[in-house]
Design a protein around this motif. Sequence first.
Motif, short mmCIF file in Angstrom:
data_model
loop_
_atom_site.label_atom_id
_atom_site.label_comp_id
_atom_site.label_asym_id
_atom_site.label_seq_id
_atom_site.Cartn_x
_atom_site.Cartn_y
_atom_site.Cartn_z
N GLY A 179 39.24 47.34 52.61
CA GLY A 179 40.17 47.57 51.50
C GLY A 179 39.62 46.94 50.22
O GLY A 179 38.95 45.90 50.27
N GLY B 75 36.43 49.47 46.22
CA GLY B 75 36.17 50.24 44.99
C GLY B 75 36.10 51.74 45.21
O GLY B 75 35.64 52.47 44.32
N ARG C 35 35.04 46.38 34.83
CA ARG C 35 35.37 46.71 33.44
C ARG C 35 36.87 46.87 33.28
O ARG C 35 37.52 47.48 34.15
CB ARG C 35 34.75 48.06 33.04
CG ARG C 35 33.25 48.05 32.99
CD ARG C 35 32.75 48.00 31.56
NE ARG C 35 31.33 47.78 31.53
CZ ARG C 35 30.74 46.87 30.75
NH1 ARG C 35 31.45 46.11 29.96
NH2 ARG C 35 29.43 46.74 30.77
#
Length: 234
Positions: free
Chosen positions: A11, A14, A176
């Motif tokens: 989990g 990404g 990001r």
Amino acid sequence: MPVIAFANSKGGSGKTTSALLLAQALAAHRPTTLIDADPRHPITTWAAKPGKPDALTVVTNASEKTILDEIEEAAARDPFVIIDLEGTASRLMSYAISQSDLVVVPMKEQQQDALAALDVIQEIHRDMKATRRKIPYAVLFTQSRAAVKSRTARHIAAQFRENAHIDCFATEIHERDAFAAMFSMGGTVAGMSPKSVNGLDKALENIEFFRAEVITKLRAIRDGAQADSAGRAA
Ligand SMILES: Nc1ncnc2c1ncn2[C@@H]1O[C@H](COP(=O)(O)OP(=O)(O)OP(=O)(O)O)[C@@H](O)[C@H]1O
Ligand SMILES: [Mg+2]
């Protein structure tokens, strides 16, 4: 036509973020379907917010019984099909892998993600045996630091990059703001305002490199498959 699945039973590795980034980048050029095969439906929730590109179709998977038909229909309609899988190994995951032209294995540069990535790679090899065909795959490092990496991160990445049997994307998906913000704000990274998100230009560059590398890999896979069948025909 090409089907690209994002798989890692760990989990938070990404999968959903990188699948959505690739889908956005591909849909800027060609119609793309993103199949949301995570029962928590994060992509479906994102698609309900404003800003989803018209060229991107989101299909909400119903169950493991329907995934093969959903993939077949999407591949007949759109030039690119992407599948976001849930964070557990399942029959649905094997079905999706069995239909894929490329499996992307996203992982953070952390030990638990690395072990899970190796499990997924073993699963892909079992699926290759079961289907008697080559299923190309590549590891994608995600949520990595754009600047200086920790020693552990460097060490873990090197173990994969230096392994001649494991293909790795040269592109990493960096950590990001923009990549997390798209889930709360909806829409695409390209549609964000530079005033509301930090480092937007770098984020866009990162996605574009990823898209270009996926296309290069798909071309190499297609050319390799053609060379194989020509070799068999000769
Ligand atoms: N490159 C990134 N930059 C910033 N945040 C990220 C990035 N990748 C993932 N995240 C954040 O980390 C969390 C987990 O990411 P994500 O949902 O993409 O993982 P996953 O592998 O799909 O997880 P699951 O197995 O639960 O489906 C999310 O909160 C997401 O916003
Ligand atoms: Mg997910």
